[in-house]
Design an enzyme around this catalytic site. Structure first.
Site, PDB file in Angstrom:
ATOM      1  N   PRO A 268       0.795  -1.226   0.000  1.00 15.67           N
ATOM      2  CA  PRO A 268       0.000   0.000   0.000  1.00 15.67           C
ATOM      3  C   PRO A 268       0.827   1.277   0.000  1.00 15.67           C
ATOM      4  CG  PRO A 268      -0.178  -1.131   2.118  1.00 15.67           C
ATOM      5  CD  PRO A 268       0.560  -2.040   1.193  1.00 15.67           C
ATOM      6  N   ASN A 269       0.299   2.244  -0.712  1.00 18.53           N
ATOM      7  CA  ASN A 269       0.795   3.610  -0.812  1.00 18.53           C
ATOM      8  C   ASN A 269       2.048   3.749  -1.665  1.00 18.53           C
ATOM      9  OD1 ASN A 269      -1.291   4.714   0.855  1.00 18.53           O
ATOM     10  ND2 ASN A 269      -0.221   3.811   2.600  1.00 18.53           N
TER      11      ASN A 269
ATOM     12  N   ARG B 123       7.390   0.173  13.582  1.00 21.84           N
ATOM     13  CA  ARG B 123       7.838   0.102  12.186  1.00 21.84           C
ATOM     14  C   ARG B 123       9.069  -0.792  12.012  1.00 21.84           C
ATOM     15  NH1 ARG B 123       5.656   3.345   8.333  1.00 21.84           N
ATOM     16  NH2 ARG B 123       4.445   5.118   9.014  1.00 21.84           N
TER      17      ARG B 123
ATOM     18  N   HIS C 178      12.722  -2.587   1.955  1.00 19.70           N
ATOM     19  CA  HIS C 178      12.128  -1.364   2.510  1.00 19.70           C
ATOM     20  C   HIS C 178      12.981  -0.191   2.071  1.00 19.70           C
ATOM     21  CE1 HIS C 178       9.252  -3.485   5.021  1.00 19.70           C
ATOM     22  NE2 HIS C 178      10.226  -4.357   5.259  1.00 19.70           N
ATOM     23  N   ILE C 179      12.344   0.838   1.570  1.00 19.98           N
ATOM     24  CA  ILE C 179      13.056   2.013   1.075  1.00 19.98           C
ATOM     25  C   ILE C 179      13.737   2.747   2.225  1.00 19.98           C
ATOM     26  CG2 ILE C 179      12.756   4.247  -0.077  1.00 19.98           C
ATOM     27  CD1 ILE C 179      10.364   2.844  -1.601  1.00 19.98           C
ATOM     28  N   SER C 180      13.018   2.937   3.312  1.00 19.26           N
ATOM     29  CA  SER C 180      13.600   3.592   4.483  1.00 19.26           C
ATOM     30  C   SER C 180      14.216   2.537   5.392  1.00 19.26           C
ATOM     31  CB  SER C 180      12.527   4.373   5.248  1.00 19.26           C
ATOM     32  OG  SER C 180      11.602   3.473   5.839  1.00 19.26           O
TER      33      SER C 180
ATOM     34  N   ALA D 214       2.988  -1.128   4.618  1.00 17.04           N
ATOM     35  CA  ALA D 214       2.255  -1.204   5.886  1.00 17.04           C
ATOM     36  C   ALA D 214       1.779  -2.614   6.222  1.00 17.04           C
ATOM     37  CB  ALA D 214       1.067  -0.245   5.869  1.00 17.04           C
TER      38      ALA D 214
ATOM     39  N   GLU E 143      12.923  -9.222   1.087  1.00 16.97           N
ATOM     40  CA  GLU E 143      12.051  -8.153   1.583  1.00 16.97           C
ATOM     41  C   GLU E 143      12.809  -6.846   1.444  1.00 16.97           C
ATOM     42  OE1 GLU E 143       9.727  -6.924   5.735  1.00 16.97           O
ATOM     43  OE2 GLU E 143      10.935  -8.751   5.667  1.00 16.97           O
TER      44      GLU E 143
ATOM     45  N   ARG F 162      13.173   4.411  12.120  1.00 16.11           N
ATOM     46  CA  ARG F 162      11.968   5.220  11.968  1.00 16.11           C
ATOM     47  C   ARG F 162      11.460   5.696  13.320  1.00 16.11           C
ATOM     48  NH1 ARG F 162       9.187   4.706   7.086  1.00 16.11           N
ATOM     49  NH2 ARG F 162       7.957   6.397   7.935  1.00 16.11           N
TER      50      ARG F 162
ATOM     51  N   ASP G 116       1.473 -15.871   5.402  1.00 18.27           N
ATOM     52  CA  ASP G 116       1.145 -17.267   5.123  1.00 18.27           C
ATOM     53  C   ASP G 116       1.404 -17.618   3.656  1.00 18.27           C
ATOM     54  OD1 ASP G 116       0.468 -17.773   7.741  1.00 18.27           O
ATOM     55  OD2 ASP G 116      -1.692 -17.589   7.416  1.00 18.27           O
TER      56      ASP G 116
ATOM     57  N   TYR H  32      11.098   8.830   1.489  1.00 20.04           N
ATOM     58  CA  TYR H  32      11.059   7.847   0.416  1.00 20.04           C
ATOM     59  C   TYR H  32      11.702   8.306  -0.888  1.00 20.04           C
ATOM     60  CZ  TYR H  32       7.792   5.717   3.647  1.00 20.04           C
ATOM     61  OH  TYR H  32       7.216   5.180   4.765  1.00 20.04           O
TER      62      TYR H  32
ATOM     63  N   ARG I  35       4.856  10.980  -2.061  1.00 17.45           N
ATOM     64  CA  ARG I  35       4.562  10.692  -0.651  1.00 17.45           C
ATOM     65  C   ARG I  35       5.829  10.848   0.179  1.00 17.45           C
ATOM     66  NH1 ARG I  35       4.330   5.038   2.222  1.00 17.45           N
ATOM     67  NH2 ARG I  35       3.573   5.708   4.249  1.00 17.45           N
TER      68      ARG I  35
ATOM     69  N   ASN J 149       8.045  -5.545  -1.176  1.00 16.41           N
ATOM     70  CA  ASN J 149       8.002  -4.428  -0.237  1.00 16.41           C
ATOM     71  C   ASN J 149       6.567  -4.415   0.281  1.00 16.41           C
ATOM     72  OD1 ASN J 149       7.809  -2.054   1.179  1.00 16.41           O
ATOM     73  ND2 ASN J 149       8.985  -0.849  -0.290  1.00 16.41           N
TER      74      ASN J 149
END
Length: 152
Positions: free
Chosen positions: A12-13, A114, A102-104, A79, A100, A109, A89, A25, A20, A76
């Site tokens: 999401p997002n 987070r 994550h940009i940040s 959220a 996996e 954080r 699952d 980001y 954003r 990624n």
């Protein structure tokens, strides 16, 4: 042998990447990320399937498609990292390496929650805090793993 794919899934997002919270980001868009990933994969003779959704069930469906036969998965979960148990699952059923991204740096954080991705327990590795460059690095890693497997 047919075309071989790396699946890249975004939660999401991330459709608003570039607008954003650019201080966190960056200014690159999801289209920029896709182009960089596609270039990395194509240089190795692979292709990518690149998706983004704000709906958890879409990511679960794409993971089901990638479950068998994929070179690898880059996800990624955004959220969904913190409460996406259906995605967790689905990841458990995948037979390929999973990175996996994550940009940040989720461990730096503002909110402690987070830093606790539930996905990390089932993925092969995690890249966090390298901006959108983390995606291309993940592709490069999956390409190397694939080349080792093909050579073996």
């Amino acid at each position: 042998m047919g075309q071989r794919y790396i699946h890249i899934l975004n939660g999401p997002n991330l459709n608003l990447l570039g607008v954003r919270e650019p201080a966190i980001y960056g200014h690159e868009t999801l289209a920029d990320v896709e182009a960089a990933c596609r270039a990395e994969a194509q240089a190795a003779g692979l292709d990518i399937l690149f998706h983004q959704s704000n709906a958890e069930h879409d990511l679960v469906g794409w993971l089901h498609q990638a479950r068998v036969g994929a070179v690898g998965i880059i996800i990624n979960p955004a959220a969904f990292s913190y409460a996406g148990y259906a995605i967790l699952d689905a990841l458990k059923m995948c037979e390929c390496p999973i990175v996996e991204v994550h940009i940040s740096n989720i461990h730096r954080r503002e909110a402690e929650w987070r830093s606790r991705s539930i996905m990390t327990q089932v993925v092969t590795g995690i890249i966090s805090g390298l901006g959108v460059d983390g995606y291309a690095l993940a592709v490069r890693h999956l390409v190397k793993l694939d080349q080792r497997q093909v050579a073996a």
